[in-house]
Design a protein around this motif. Structure first.
Motif, PDB file in Angstrom:
ATOM      1  N   UNK A 157       1.495  22.305  -8.447  1.00 35.95           N
ATOM      2  CA  UNK A 157       1.867  21.783  -7.137  1.00 35.95           C
ATOM      3  C   UNK A 157       0.619  21.256  -6.432  1.00 35.95           C
ATOM      4  N   UNK A 158       0.548  19.938  -6.258  1.00 41.01           N
ATOM      5  CA  UNK A 158      -0.576  19.312  -5.571  1.00 41.01           C
ATOM      6  C   UNK A 158      -0.061  18.590  -4.332  1.00 41.01           C
ATOM      7  N   UNK A 159      -0.889  18.522  -3.324  1.00 40.90           N
ATOM      8  CA  UNK A 159      -0.492  17.851  -2.092  1.00 40.90           C
ATOM      9  C   UNK A 159      -1.407  16.685  -1.749  1.00 40.90           C
ATOM     10  N   UNK A 160      -2.310  16.345  -2.650  1.00 42.01           N
ATOM     11  CA  UNK A 160      -3.208  15.217  -2.415  1.00 42.01           C
ATOM     12  C   UNK A 160      -3.656  14.645  -3.740  1.00 42.01           C
TER      13      UNK A 160
ATOM     14  N   UNK B 101      -1.900   9.668  -1.752  1.00 40.79           N
ATOM     15  CA  UNK B 101      -2.955  10.313  -0.973  1.00 40.79           C
ATOM     16  C   UNK B 101      -2.409  11.508  -0.195  1.00 40.79           C
ATOM     17  N   UNK B 102      -1.232  11.358   0.363  1.00 41.07           N
ATOM     18  CA  UNK B 102      -0.694  12.365   1.273  1.00 41.07           C
ATOM     19  C   UNK B 102       0.102  13.471   0.585  1.00 41.07           C
ATOM     20  N   UNK B 103       0.645  13.171  -0.616  1.00 44.09           N
ATOM     21  CA  UNK B 103       1.590  14.120  -1.217  1.00 44.09           C
ATOM     22  C   UNK B 103       1.318  14.450  -2.680  1.00 44.09           C
ATOM     23  N   UNK B 104       0.431  13.726  -3.361  1.00 41.35           N
ATOM     24  CA  UNK B 104       0.156  13.997  -4.758  1.00 41.35           C
ATOM     25  C   UNK B 104       0.683  12.913  -5.682  1.00 41.35           C
ATOM     26  N   UNK B 105       0.098  12.843  -6.885  1.00 47.73           N
ATOM     27  CA  UNK B 105       0.388  11.745  -7.806  1.00 47.73           C
ATOM     28  C   UNK B 105       1.854  11.700  -8.204  1.00 47.73           C
TER      29      UNK B 105
ATOM     30  N   UNK C 117       0.801  -1.227   0.000  1.00 45.73           N
ATOM     31  CA  UNK C 117       0.000   0.000   0.000  1.00 45.73           C
ATOM     32  C   UNK C 117       0.840   1.286   0.000  1.00 45.73           C
ATOM     33  N   UNK C 118       2.144   1.160   0.061  1.00 43.93           N
ATOM     34  CA  UNK C 118       3.029   2.325   0.202  1.00 43.93           C
ATOM     35  C   UNK C 118       2.755   3.397  -0.855  1.00 43.93           C
ATOM     36  N   UNK C 119       2.686   3.017  -2.121  1.00 46.60           N
ATOM     37  CA  UNK C 119       2.500   3.975  -3.211  1.00 46.60           C
ATOM     38  C   UNK C 119       1.172   4.718  -3.060  1.00 46.60           C
TER      39      UNK C 119
END
Length: 432
Positions: free
Chosen positions: A366-369, A200-204, A193-195
């Motif tokens: 810049x995306x974070x999710x 989810x937490x940092x962006x694609x 599930x790491x990827x």
């Protein structure tokens, strides 16, 4: 039915996207797997494209409407952390691991969704302690193979930091590698599930996601080494796959805030849901709208279509129950909403109905999710399937396939039959 292989080892890299294929081709252990393998980089996922429905479709060959896992979580209005579809009892019909067990084969599963309390020989299910009085160790021991779980935690528990990533996947990889060497199961299902967590937490396309891909490559290498060291490599089939892709987000849609403001959800003095006539069950990129009072259905429908009429609201499509059934989703809900790219749904009852995500700069990219749950028809939203080893032809490149084709193909490799299913056996991959 003729059996084509002795061992099927399935490694699910949660959120491995077709967009990742160019990158994984450059990584040493994915290169090692791809050499002589057959694959498809255009795998259509299911709707809604979230982890629990996806993984149940993978091992049943059916769409969610048929196997019953229509979302990750149960409908529990107002609860901060709803329970998930953790248990095997929720799945309608049979699975590949059920049929393998009936045929006298040995089975193993590590963090494979919706398998808690399943009849699997070597089993650590994906389930977490969702009550303050529960402990993670006790929940895992109770819902999996007690002595096996205890032994794996004794050997490799030092690798974990609770259920946090990337440490949990390191634990799973170590336990899976040990299980291959010592148990040599005929069917093994491994879920990493790491990827997905990093996206989810940092962006694609975040650095954290790229680092997770490299960690997955190292984990794949450890599993391939274990298969070779176990002495079963010549009799085994290795399958690596993804379950869905994901998309970056800039705005969250809170339908329950709108329902609350419209008097369709009642809130008590402590801020808890006391009653509801309409409720949004989030699948991130899509959501179900449940209506408990038929008298308000037309009113809810009018509200939904008024939102769709303005693209700035982020809702792309409203589906009714018939259309949901045609797409394989939950036809028991009143409606289903599909978000536009960049938007996702939350079940939150607080704040504004439409909120920009903090630290997102759309202009600069810049995306974070990032999240998933969208329709499989979204452009560029495909996932990946790679198969190699006993019973698999070399070098076949499938132009397209569906997630529901995977389970029937696993079954055929082991000489099993899932019966009448929505998917098909990928015979063009199978050796004579």
């Amino acid at each position: 039915m003729e059996r084509l292989t002795e061992h099927v080892i399935v490694i699910s890299f949660d959120c491995l996207s077709a967009k990742d294929f160019e990158q994984i081709q450059k990584l040493p252990n994915f290169q090692r797997l791809l050499e002589g393998a057959s694959y498809c980089r255009n795998v259509e996922t299911i709707y809604p494209s979230v982890t629990y429905p996806c993984h149940t479709s993978i091992i049943t060959g059916n769409y969610p409407m048929r196997h019953g896992i229509t979302a990750n979580t149960l409908v529990q209005p107002g609860r901060d952390s709803p329970d998930w579809y953790w248990h095997r009892r929720h799945v309608k019909g049979t699975t590949v691991y059920d049929e393998a067990k009936k045929a006298g084969m040995s089975t193993a599963a590590l963090l494979w969704p919706v398998t808690a309390r399943a009849k699997i020989d070597f089993h650590i299910p994906e389930i977490f302690a969702n009550r303050k009085w529960h402990s993670q160790t006790a929940v895992s021991l109770h819902n999996g193979s007690f002595f096996y779980t205890f032994e794996m935690n004794r050997k490799f528990g030092h690798l974990r930091q609770g259920i946090q990533q990337p440490w949990l996947d390191d634990f799973v990889t170590a336990a899976a590698s040990d299980t291959v060497r010592t148990k040599k199961p005929n069917l093994m299902l491994v879920h990493l599930v790491d990827l997905d967590s990093q996206r989810h937490q940092h962006g694609f396309n975040s650095q954290e996601a790229m680092d997770a891909l490299r960690r997955h490559d190292e984990r794949l290498g450890k599993l391939l080494n274990a298969i070779e060291e176990s002495g079963i490599a010549e009799k085994a089939t290795v399958i690596a796959l993804g379950d869905h892709s994901s998309l970056d987000e800039h705005t969250v849609i809170k339908m329950n805030v709108l329902f609350k403001d419209s008097g369709l959800i009642g809130i008590g003095k402590k801020g808890r849901v006391t009653s509801w006539k309409a409720y949004c069950q989030s699948n991130d990129g899509s959501c179900y709208i449940h209506v408990s009072d038929p008298l308000v259905k037309d009113r809810v429908q009018a509200l939904l279509y008024s939102l769709v009429s303005n693209p700035k609201n982020g809702i792309e499509t409203v589906y009714d129950s018939v259309e949901m059934q045609q797409m394989g989703a939950n036809g028991d809900a009143a409606f289903m909403l599909e978000a536009r790219e960049g938007f996702y749904f939350s079940e939150s009852l607080n704040g504004d109905a439409f909120e920009l995500i903090q630290d997102v700069d759309v202009a600069s990219g810049l995306y974070t999710r990032a999240c998933h749950g969208y329709s499989p028809k979204k452009s560029g939203y495909e996932t990946v399937f790679i198969a190699k080893g006993k019973g698999i032809k070399e070098g076949v490149i499938l132009p397209a396939m569906s997630l529901v084709d995977e389970g029937p193909t696993f079954a055929r490799l082991l000489g099993l039959d899932l019966g009448e299913v929505d998917g098909r056996v990928l015979n063009e991959l199978l050796a004579d």
